[in-house]
Structures are given as C-alpha cells and as structure tokens.
Design a protein around this motif. Structure first.
Motif, mmCIF file in Angstrom:
data_model
loop_
_atom_site.group_PDB
_atom_site.id
_atom_site.type_symbol
_atom_site.label_atom_id
_atom_site.label_comp_id
_atom_site.label_asym_id
_atom_site.label_seq_id
_atom_site.Cartn_x
_atom_site.Cartn_y
_atom_site.Cartn_z
ATOM 1 N N TYR A 267 0.824 -1.194 0.000
ATOM 2 C CA TYR A 267 0.000 0.000 0.000
ATOM 3 C C TYR A 267 0.869 1.259 0.000
ATOM 4 N N SER A 268 0.252 2.411 -0.250
ATOM 5 C CA SER A 268 0.953 3.692 -0.242
ATOM 6 C C SER A 268 1.171 4.163 1.192
ATOM 7 N N PRO A 269 2.382 4.574 1.558
ATOM 8 C CA PRO A 269 2.614 5.075 2.922
ATOM 9 C C PRO A 269 1.765 6.294 3.252
ATOM 10 N N GLU A 270 1.444 7.099 2.217
ATOM 11 C CA GLU A 270 0.633 8.284 2.468
ATOM 12 C C GLU A 270 -0.852 7.953 2.602
ATOM 13 N N LEU A 271 -1.330 7.035 1.759
ATOM 14 C CA LEU A 271 -2.762 6.754 1.718
ATOM 15 C C LEU A 271 -3.140 5.507 2.493
ATOM 16 N N GLY A 272 -2.198 4.593 2.676
ATOM 17 C CA GLY A 272 -2.500 3.337 3.348
ATOM 18 C C GLY A 272 -3.436 2.486 2.503
ATOM 19 N N TRP A 273 -4.047 1.513 3.149
ATOM 20 C CA TRP A 273 -5.030 0.679 2.460
ATOM 21 C C TRP A 273 -6.351 1.440 2.384
ATOM 22 N N SER A 274 -7.009 1.328 1.258
ATOM 23 C CA SER A 274 -8.323 1.942 1.109
ATOM 24 C C SER A 274 -9.353 1.106 1.852
ATOM 25 N N GLU A 275 -10.024 1.713 2.823
ATOM 26 C CA GLU A 275 -10.993 0.979 3.620
ATOM 27 C C GLU A 275 -12.182 0.517 2.783
ATOM 28 N N SER A 276 -12.418 1.193 1.639
ATOM 29 C CA SER A 276 -13.535 0.789 0.782
ATOM 30 C C SER A 276 -13.159 -0.333 -0.170
ATOM 31 N N ASP A 277 -11.873 -0.710 -0.197
ATOM 32 C CA ASP A 277 -11.416 -1.769 -1.095
ATOM 33 C C ASP A 277 -11.795 -3.127 -0.515
ATOM 34 N N ALA A 278 -12.703 -3.824 -1.180
ATOM 35 C CA ALA A 278 -13.169 -5.118 -0.677
ATOM 36 C C ALA A 278 -12.087 -6.185 -0.782
ATOM 37 N N ARG A 279 -11.011 -5.880 -1.509
ATOM 38 C CA ARG A 279 -9.960 -6.870 -1.702
ATOM 39 C C ARG A 279 -8.812 -6.724 -0.700
ATOM 40 N N VAL A 280 -8.960 -5.853 0.267
ATOM 41 C CA VAL A 280 -7.947 -5.739 1.315
ATOM 42 C C VAL A 280 -7.845 -7.071 2.059
ATOM 43 N N PRO A 281 -6.641 -7.589 2.291
ATOM 44 C CA PRO A 281 -6.504 -8.877 2.996
ATOM 45 C C PRO A 281 -7.178 -8.847 4.362
ATOM 46 N N GLN A 282 -8.018 -9.828 4.602
ATOM 47 C CA GLN A 282 -8.723 -9.976 5.869
ATOM 48 C C GLN A 282 -8.448 -11.361 6.425
ATOM 49 N N LEU A 283 -8.763 -11.533 7.708
ATOM 50 C CA LEU A 283 -8.543 -12.820 8.342
ATOM 51 C C LEU A 283 -9.321 -13.927 7.634
ATOM 52 N N ALA A 284 -10.490 -13.600 7.107
ATOM 53 C CA ALA A 284 -11.312 -14.605 6.414
ATOM 54 C C ALA A 284 -10.624 -15.144 5.170
ATOM 55 N N HIS A 285 -9.694 -14.379 4.596
ATOM 56 C CA HIS A 285 -9.006 -14.845 3.401
ATOM 57 C C HIS A 285 -8.089 -16.043 3.701
ATOM 58 N N LEU A 286 -7.683 -16.203 4.947
ATOM 59 C CA LEU A 286 -6.865 -17.374 5.288
ATOM 60 C C LEU A 286 -7.675 -18.649 5.104
ATOM 61 N N ALA A 287 -8.928 -18.629 5.553
ATOM 62 C CA ALA A 287 -9.799 -19.790 5.349
ATOM 63 C C ALA A 287 -10.078 -19.990 3.865
ATOM 64 N N THR A 288 -10.234 -18.890 3.127
ATOM 65 C CA THR A 288 -10.454 -18.986 1.681
ATOM 66 C C THR A 288 -9.277 -19.665 0.996
ATOM 67 N N MET A 289 -8.061 -19.327 1.433
ATOM 68 C CA MET A 289 -6.880 -19.920 0.826
ATOM 69 C C MET A 289 -6.803 -21.417 1.102
ATOM 70 N N VAL A 290 -7.138 -21.823 2.337
ATOM 71 C CA VAL A 290 -7.132 -23.249 2.670
ATOM 72 C C VAL A 290 -8.115 -24.003 1.786
ATOM 73 N N GLY A 291 -9.311 -23.453 1.626
ATOM 74 C CA GLY A 291 -10.295 -24.090 0.764
ATOM 75 C C GLY A 291 -9.831 -24.174 -0.675
ATOM 76 N N LEU A 292 -9.171 -23.121 -1.153
ATOM 77 C CA LEU A 292 -8.667 -23.103 -2.517
ATOM 78 C C LEU A 292 -7.645 -24.214 -2.732
ATOM 79 N N VAL A 293 -6.739 -24.382 -1.790
ATOM 80 C CA VAL A 293 -5.703 -25.405 -1.919
ATOM 81 C C VAL A 293 -6.313 -26.806 -1.938
ATOM 82 N N TRP A 294 -7.206 -27.082 -1.004
ATOM 83 C CA TRP A 294 -7.791 -28.424 -0.948
ATOM 84 C C TRP A 294 -8.670 -28.702 -2.163
#
Length: 313
Positions: A267-294
């Motif tokens: 992300y940009s040091p000045e702007l950081g992550w955009s809070e409106s960006d639905a693709r910002v890494p979240q804890l739920a994405h870890l479970a998504t990755m496990v499902g993707l692998v299996w």
C-alpha cells in the motif's frame, strides 16, 4: 498406478509427516552441497555442470530404480513411486507454520503470529500493519503450497505419463532445493555461476507446473478474476512466482503482489489501504486460501480418476 500412488503418498504424509532432519532429505542436501563444492570453479559451464550433477543424477537414479523394480514386479514399481512421492510431497512441511499463524490471529494473539511468520521466513515483521501481515502470510502460503504439493504433483504426473515413474517429482524438488540454497553472492556482489545456473534451471523446471497450479486455482476459485489478473498482472511481472500470485489473488478476490519483498508494504505510505477496497486482505481470506488449496488437490485427483476411467474404456 499414478492416481493410487498420489493418494497413498498424501495419506501417509498426513498421517506421519516427515521431520525436517529426516535422513533422505539430509542425504540429498549433502549431495547438492558436495556437487557445488566439487565442480563450481567460477566459469558458467562449471555452474551448469554442478547443477546437472546435483539435480539430474538423483533424478536418473530414481528412474533407474523404478525401472528395475517395475521390471521385477509392477507392485514394486508402484511402491517405489509412492515412497518417492511421500519423500517429495510436503503438505505438512509448511502447513504447521500457517496453522500456528492462523490460530494465533483468530485468538487475537497478533504478536505470536508475527513471531511465527518471522521464524518461518527468517525476517523481521514486527512493524508491518495487520493487512500487510495477512498479505505476506497468504503469499508465502500460496507459494509453499505450489512448491511442496502442486508442483510436485504436476511434475510427477507428466513424467509418469511418459513412463518415467517418479523421476519428475525428484527433478522438481532437487531443482527447487538448489535454487533456494545456492542463491549466494560473492563479496563483490556478483552472483556465482552455480547460483545463476540454479536460478535459470528452476525457472525452466517450474514453467509448466506453476501454470498448471495457476489454472487449477482459477478453476476452483473466481475464474474470471483469476484469468484477468493472469493477463493483466502476470504478464507484467518477471518470474513464475508473480504469475502464480496474480492468478491466486484473482481466484481469492484479494490484493496480493510479488513485487515488494517481505517487509516492504504494497500500500501507499501516504494513503494506506483503502478501507472501501473489498480486496484488502482480511482474516477470512486465510480460510479462503485453505479451501482453494484443498479444492485444487481434489481437482487434480478427479482429473486423474477421469483419465483412468477413460483409459479403461
């Protein structure tokens, strides 16, 4: 036999994972180090000779043993193929790191998660924002899943289809090992010849497997986004890892990037992550990755099963 050897190896690896200091891996590491020490005399041809001896000789040896055992009895050849797969496949060689990080994050112990990631990758991550921490966990886990599971499976299947038994699995893992451990630079910051050969050799060996993994993730994930990322981002990045991360990001609908190394934010040091960006890494994405692998593993097994049925008919 290819399908059953894969299933047997996966079951054995889950039931009794190999420790990091197992004799087979230690012997291959010692062999690769010896080949480099003996043959790398500073010229480019010496680097390639060292790479060939370190990588190709174990591959040929695995093929010769398979041919001999298969000639004596088909079940002996099958047992050898399953054993080699058991030694080369590695779900549990990386999953314990990922599991420890995920459990720590889910329990709110972010410090423990950072410490585990630092131990896994050998870098300092104490100052990373949480989104960056999650991004790096996902990226390293995706690459580890490819290198320890999908890449080995693809190489094994391709070589086995040509009647070469488990030689592809040995080739893949030995090429990965020397690429990872020979990446040393001299005092004048010039890459030595064996490290250059290892890097180039790994790029060639991983060319087909990494694209097969990216395609599998696209099929079992968000297909359109994965292909869009593959075309738009993968074509702009250098190396196989960038292509895989681009496709994986689309498949999971998350922002990833192979450009900045660990510790340098996406992300940009000045702007950081955009809070409106639905693709910002979240804890739920870890479970998504496990499902993707299996799902990717099940896809490969299903394709092999269909190929087996088609051949039987």
């Amino acid at each position: 036999m290819t399908l059953f050897a894969l299933i047997l190896a996966l079951v054995l690896e889950q039931a009794r994972p190999l420790p990091d200091d197992n004799p087979a891996h230690a012997a291959l590491r010692a062999w690769a180090a010896a080949a480099r020490r003996w043959l790398d005399a500073g010229q480019w041809q010496h680097g390639w000779l060292a790479w060939a001896l370190a990588v190709l000789l174990p591959t040929v040896l695995a093929l010769l043993i398979y041919g001999l055992l298969n000639w004596v009895h088909g079940l002996l050849g099958f047992a050898w193929a399953a054993l080699v797969l058991y030694l080369t496949l590695g779900f549990r060689q990386f999953s314990h790191h990922f599991t420890s990080i995920r459990v720590a994050l889910e329990s709110g112990d972010e410090a423990a998660a950072r410490a585990e990631l630092a131990r896994w990758q050998g870098v300092e991550v104490a100052e990373l924002p949480q989104q960056e921490l999650l991004r790096h966990v996902i990226e390293h886990s995706v690459l580890a899943a490819h290198r320890h599971v999908f890449g080995v499976m693809v190489a094994f299947v391709v070589f086995a289809a040509m009647g070469l038994g488990p030689a592809g699995a040995v080739l893949y893992r030995m090429a990965l090992h020397v690429a990872r451990h020979w990446s040393v630079r001299t005092a004048v910051e010039v890459e030595d010849t064996s490290a250059s050969a290892a890097r180039r050799g790994w790029r060639v060996v991983d060319y087909v497997p990494v694209r097969a993994t990216a395609l599998a993730f696209a099929v079992v994930g968000n297909f359109e986004e994965a292909l869009a990322n593959w075309r738009q981002e993968g074509s702009l990045t250098k190396g196989n890892d960038g292509l895989l991360l681009a496709a994986s990001a689309g498949a999971m609908n998350v922002r990833l990037g192979s450009g900045p190394p660990l510790g340098e934010p996406l992300y940009s040091p000045e702007l950081g992550w955009s809070e409106s960006d639905a693709r910002v890494p979240q804890l739920a994405h870890l479970a998504t990755m496990v499902g993707l692998v299996w799902r990717g593993v099940l896809l490969w097994l299903l394709l092999l099963a269909l190929a087996l049925l088609a051949r039987a008919w």
